[in-house]
Design an enzyme around this catalytic site. Structure first.
Site, PDB file in Angstrom:
ATOM      1  CD  GLU A  19      -2.368  -1.336   2.828  1.00  0.00           C
ATOM      2  OE1 GLU A  19      -2.378  -0.315   3.547  1.00  0.00           O
ATOM      3  OE2 GLU A  19      -2.882  -2.411   3.158  1.00  0.00           O
ATOM      4  CE  LYS A  47       4.894   5.492   6.662  1.00  0.00           C
ATOM      5  NZ  LYS A  47       4.751   6.928   6.877  1.00  0.00           N
ATOM      6  CG  ASP A  67       4.564  12.725   3.894  1.00  0.00           C
ATOM      7  OD1 ASP A  67       4.338  12.519   5.097  1.00  0.00           O
ATOM      8  OD2 ASP A  67       5.500  13.416   3.478  1.00  0.00           O
ATOM      9  CE1 TYR A 107      -3.570   3.360   7.873  1.00  0.00           C
ATOM     10  CE2 TYR A 107      -3.520   4.958   6.093  1.00  0.00           C
ATOM     11  CZ  TYR A 107      -3.290   4.633   7.408  1.00  0.00           C
ATOM     12  OH  TYR A 107      -2.790   5.578   8.265  1.00  0.00           O
ATOM     13  CE  LYS A 140       9.078   6.215   6.340  1.00  0.00           C
ATOM     14  NZ  LYS A 140       9.728   7.327   6.969  1.00  0.00           N
ATOM     15  CB  CYS A 187      24.960  40.696  14.718  1.00  0.00           C
ATOM     16  SG  CYS A 187      23.178  40.517  14.589  1.00  0.00           S
ATOM     17  CB  CYS A 239      22.390  44.645  16.287  1.00  0.00           C
ATOM     18  SG  CYS A 239      23.443  43.389  17.025  1.00  0.00           S
ATOM     19  CB  CYS A 262      24.386  38.390  17.538  1.00  0.00           C
ATOM     20  SG  CYS A 262      23.980  40.031  18.137  1.00  0.00           S
ATOM     21  CB  CYS A 283      20.621  41.950  18.741  1.00  0.00           C
ATOM     22  SG  CYS A 283      20.378  41.176  17.133  1.00  0.00           S
TER      23      CYS A 283
END
Ligand code: IVH
Length: 715
Positions: free
Chosen positions: A149, A151, A153, A260, A348, A442, A445, A460, A466
């Site tokens: 069957e 699978k 998602d 299912y 999978k 950063c 900032c 940072c 910031c």
């Protein structure tokens, strides 16, 4: 199709990531782990897997690939197999999925909704078939018929039909208890309200709700035009659409369902899975048309490959093929191992890949200042979803793969996970390309960004000045597991911050008093009704639990589990605040690191948070606005050790140390590692030494293991 889903790449959303969590231990083969190391690692794995589960199921935003998640679970299982006594009360092997989100009525599943084991290779499938033959004591060459069957998602559901009439429907939740989505499921046309033909007295039908790739793209385009939430992929769109409090919204979303399986059933019986699937169709359900019956492993693998070839052309996302033993009498004999059936497995497919160009590398700043690089890509279709961003994790990852702006790269999208850059196509590299230089300031900032020893992230140092960190902290504060304020999305927070409407958490609660209504009315997109709703949502959250509040503050390393431990240990907001301003050499600091699972590094982060005057001011302001409920012991009613601090010492005989601690915690106790004035009880086995003396000196009650077991009784 438009937009690649992932807007903000919150890579470290769950707080821990696979690379940073105890990497040293992970490298030790399970066979070489000491018991102490095993306990430490199981603890780390429980936290980490739970966080990934929450990200996947609870927040519809996964943070790790299936294969990486699977390898964490496998390692956990292998360690538990070697040290069965260390299996934790919160072991991931006992759980399926995540606990239900607040807001929906809870439904207990009469028959738990379980999960499936995974196979990644043909050999894994052969092993699966051989295991079955061995278990059933069949000749090795006696083939066991199996269904194949696709699978899907999507999002699994269970729908109970009483005498053929839809009665209650629920999400999977944590497998034992899900959310009541009856009204929402009724809006899905693939699911009949009444079953046709011969119906059992009662049956729980199980299946998967999904959205087609085309509908997903159209929905995102419409959402984008409205400035509303963009979904990362069809699965998240289906989840978000189903989890609507208002079923009218679900009805407007194009959802489908395949069925299912079943849970509870009364008044009907089948011989095979295949026969059952025919009943589903006769009742009016949709069964996936690519479902087949196979006589051998070779047949099964052929189906798997053929489906794999068609995968990108299917109208919906699949992430594997499910094989199930066809005969139900054999299924019953095979039964289950912990959370998955022995009679079924999911084979999978590997993640889908595509080639595209890195247009730019940008750096995002997280709530704790960590700089996360993101690749902005030339939009590319990967298995039906357009991707335009990929995470680059950290500066080492960029250096290791030598990723540069202008490079052609292979990217991978694994179902739900944020797309990743797999490799650079070197022979397509532009001649003038230059290695990427990670910024040492950063981008938000301009403060220095430094990387501390042993850390993967550069951070940072701007802290409170910031703006990027401030916005991320606010987003965290209102997020689902924190204050969970409905009506304030990420976009709003940024806008409110920029316009100085809300600059710090307490501002949320003073917004209305500060003339917020007029200010919001002046903004685009805020009608009277949505302003009413927002203020109502904020008002509702003035009453908050201590653990949620602690988590919401976004202190480094303080995830939900640690926030809960702190709440449990200190009991009330005031007690916690008073304790946390302690000096490093104080008694209180020692108490803090004495709490099991906290330790010095976490304690230092909490104290560093409190050392900041501005943070104390935020807490002061919040204290004025909020009604913080004291920590409530979880159904430990009648537990003789609820709220007590317990120390275990010496050798325990009836159970391992790990089990003893886990059980004590589940009975509402705080487990500490050394004896202090705060200790209520010392449980001493043979060989106990200094801790016993300390207990005597402090007058702390000491029990033998037997006495302790008698005290907690059968609990
Ligand atoms: S059977 C005990 N069949 O995959 C049997 N599951 O990884 C449990 N899924 O929770 C499930 N298609 O959400 C089964 N044909 C199929 C499926 C399927 C998708 C999902 C389902 C399940 C998850 C397990």
């Amino acid at each position: 199709m438009k937009k690649a889903g992932v807007k903000k790449l919150g890579v470290k959303k769950a707080g821990v990531n696979a690379e940073t969590a105890r990497p040293a231990l992970r490298k030790v083969a399970v066979a070489n782990l000491s018991e102490k190391q095993a306990a430490t690692e199981l603890k780390a794995l429980a936290v980490e897997i739970a966080q990934h589960d929450a990200a996947y199921h609870g927040e519809d935003a996964p943070t790790i690939t299936d294969a990486a998640y699977d390898s964490l679970c496998k390692r956990n299982d292998a360690i538990e197999k070697r040290f069965p006594g260390l299996k934790r009360a919160d072991s991931p092997s006992k759980k399926v999925g995540a606990a239900p989100a607040a807001g929906f009525k809870k439904v207990r599943h009469t028959v738990p909704m379980l999960s499936l084991g995974n196979a990644f290779t043909d050999d894994d499938v052969t092993d699966f078939a051989e295991r079955i033959s061995r278990f059933l004591d069949l000749d090795a060459d006696a083939a066991v018929e199996m269904t194949t069957e696709p699978k899907i998602d999507g999002l699994s559901f269970s729908a109970r039909y009483d005498n053929g009439r839809l009665a209650v429907a629920a999400t999977r939740g944590d497998g034992a208890e899900g959310e009541d989505i009856t009204a929402n499921l009724r809006t899905i046309k693939d699911l009949p309200d009444f079953l046709m033909g011969d119906v059992p007295k009662l049956i729980e039908i199980r299946g998967e709700v999904y959205m087609t790739k085309a509908d997903f793209a159209a929905l995102n385009a419409a959402q984008g035009a409205k400035g509303a939430k963009i979904f990362a992929n069809p699965r998240n769109a289906a989840a978000g659409s189903l989890r609507q409090i208002d079923p009218a919204i679900t009805a407007a979303r194009p959802l489908h369902a395949f069925t299912y399986g079943w849970g509870d059933v009364k008044g009907m019986d089948w011989e095979t899975q295949w026969d059952f699937l025919q009943s589903l169709k006769a009742w009016g359900f949709v069964v996936n048309p690519r479902t087949r019956l196979c006589k051998s492993v070779a047949d099964m693998l052929k189906e798997y490959r053929e489906l794999g070839e068609d995968r990108a052309n299917l109208p919906y996302d699949i992430d594997g093929m499910v094989y199930k033993v066809n005969r139900l009498d054999l299924q019953r004999r095979l039964g289950f191992v912990s959370k998955a059936p022995r009679w079924a497995i999911a084979h999978k497919y590997s993640a889908e890949r595509a080639e595209t160009i890195v247009e730019n590398i940008e750096v995002q700043v997280g709530r704790t200042g960590a700089l996360t690089p993101v690749a902005r890509l030339k939009p590319v279709n990967v298995g039906g979803v357009v991707v335009s961003n990929a995470t680059l994790h950290n500066e080492d990852e960029i250096a290791r793969k030598d990723i540069r702006a202008g490079d052609s790269v292979v990217i991978q999208r694994a179902g739900d996970v944020i797309p990743q850059v797999i490799e650079v196509v070197m022979n397509k590299r532009p001649r003038d390309s230059k290695p990427y230089r990670f910024p040492d300031t950063c981008p938000a900032c301009g403060s220095l960004a430094v990387r501390e020893e042993g850390e993967v992230a550069r951070r940072c140092t701007g802290g409170l000045i910031c703006p990027a960190q401030a916005v991320e902290r606010l987003k965290h504060f209102v997020s689902r597991n924190a204050f969970d304020i409905e009506g304030i999305g990420e976009k709003n927070i940024t806008g409110f911050f920029e316009d100085k409407l809300i600059e710090s958490p307490a501002d949320l609660f003073t917004l209305e008093r500060r003339g917020g209504r007029a200010k919001l009315t002046a903004r685009e997109g805020w009608a009277e009704k949505s302003i009413d709703n927002l203020f109502a949502a904020i008002e509702q959250r003035r009453a908050i639990s201590l653990e949620r509040l602690i988590y919401a503050l976004g202190i480094r390393q303080i995830g939900q589990a640690t926030a809960r431990l702190l709440a449990q240990a200190y009991g009330s907001f005031d007690a916690w605040r008073q304790a946390m301003v302690a000096a490093k050499d104080s008694e209180i600091y020692r108490e803090l690191i004495n709490i099991e699972q906290i330790g010095e590094s976490v304690a230092d982060d909490v104290l560093a948070f409190f050392a900041e005057k501005h943070n104390r001011a935020i807490l002061e302001a919040l204290a004025k606005e909020l009604n913080v409920a004291d920590f409530e012991q979880p159904d430990a009613s009648g537990s003789p050790i609820a709220g007590k601090t317990v120390v275990f010492t010496g050798t325990l005989e009836a159970m391992s140390r790990g089990e003893a601690k886990a059980r004590a915690q589940s009975l509402g106790a705080t487990v500490a590692s050394s004896v202090s004035r705060k200790t209520d009880l010392v449980v001493a086995g043979p060989g106990a030494g200094s801790k016993l003396k300390e207990a005597a000196a402090l007058g702390v009650k000491v029990l033998s293991e037997q006495e302790y077991l008698a005290l907690i009784g059968g609990k």
